[in-house]
Design an enzyme around this catalytic site. Sequence first.
Site, PDB file in Angstrom:
ATOM      1  N   GLU A   1      49.752  44.749  44.323  1.00 56.43           N
ATOM      2  CA  GLU A   1      48.024  45.600  42.955  1.00 56.43           C
ATOM      3  C   GLU A   1      48.115  47.080  44.234  1.00 56.43           C
ATOM      4  O   GLU A   1      47.658  48.291  43.894  1.00 56.43           O
ATOM      5  CB  GLU A   1      46.600  45.255  43.162  1.00 56.43           C
ATOM      6  CG  GLU A   1      47.690  44.011  41.867  1.00 56.43           C
ATOM      7  CD  GLU A   1      47.793  43.096  42.582  1.00 56.43           C
ATOM      8  OE1 GLU A   1      47.104  42.094  41.571  1.00 56.43           O
ATOM      9  OE2 GLU A   1      48.170  42.904  43.558  1.00 56.43           O
TER      10      GLU A   1
ATOM     11  N   CYS B   1      44.952  38.530  42.815  1.00 58.67           N
ATOM     12  CA  CYS B   1      43.273  37.854  43.512  1.00 58.67           C
ATOM     13  C   CYS B   1      42.860  38.665  43.639  1.00 58.67           C
ATOM     14  O   CYS B   1      42.560  39.691  43.585  1.00 58.67           O
ATOM     15  CB  CYS B   1      43.991  37.926  45.092  1.00 58.67           C
ATOM     16  SG  CYS B   1      43.981  39.435  45.664  1.00 58.67           S
TER      17      CYS B   1
END
Length: 294
Positions: A104, A129
């Site tokens: 990301e 996460c």
Amino acid sequence: MHPRFETAFAQLPAALQAALAPLIADTYFPAMLSAEQVADVRRQSGLDDDALAFALLPLAAACAQTEISHFNVGAVARGLSGNLYFGGNMEFRGAAMQQTIHAEQSAITHAWMRGETGLAAITVNYTPCGHCRQFMNELNSGLTLRINLPGRAPSQLGDYLPDAFGPRDLDIKTLIFDTENHGYALKGDALTQAAIAAANRSHAPYSQSPSGLAIETRDGEIFTGSYAENAAFNPSLPPLQAALNLMSLNGYAWADIKRVALAERDDATIVQRDATAATLKALGFTNLELVTLA
């Protein structure tokens, strides 16, 4: 086509292969599609924005560098411009674990370094996460950023980060993707100027320690990275990682690095030079050029 894409490309639907083939034929395909290219691929493949982003995830994951985990994660960020930016997790053997880039972060920083002004959505092949959720909260999209995951309805970042703490709690007004210019004068050669320009764009409201880095490859290309600070401190992304990310996504190898320049202040509260030199050494490069911001 870069060899890293061959396996994933062969598994795409035929219509999507036909649409993408001329776009990714170059070894140095920049791991992004312009809004115009996206529109053309959608027309040829019959896929909408979300379906196309999901279909591109295997290509994004193919950009990952996972010498430690051997676990490739891919992400596709959709900018407000309509451009699509690939990202993949990157690990650096011989460096500290903290130097890792998450998928990301890779896609988001990729978009930021390309001059994107904000994100409409990010599509990932695995649940983000906690580190990445906090990183995304530093963007100007805030908790409204759309997150797409396989097999789930679209959600917003706020759904994944309830009771969030972030820059707005600290009254920070300028966020990642907002226009930023710290005003340091450009000087020196092209690489030095690129490092200073990257520092001018950096997001460092907590330490007031802007920094930027520029990499020159053996064929003369220059890739820059700006420091991206975070309200939670630890999810901050150093400028070296931002530059390595952009360079790798463009199809270059670490062995292609010719010169590296880091720009930061002599009196900076947060110092990048030691960690930068250590990570570069792990990649086989030892000649870091230091530029003083003044």
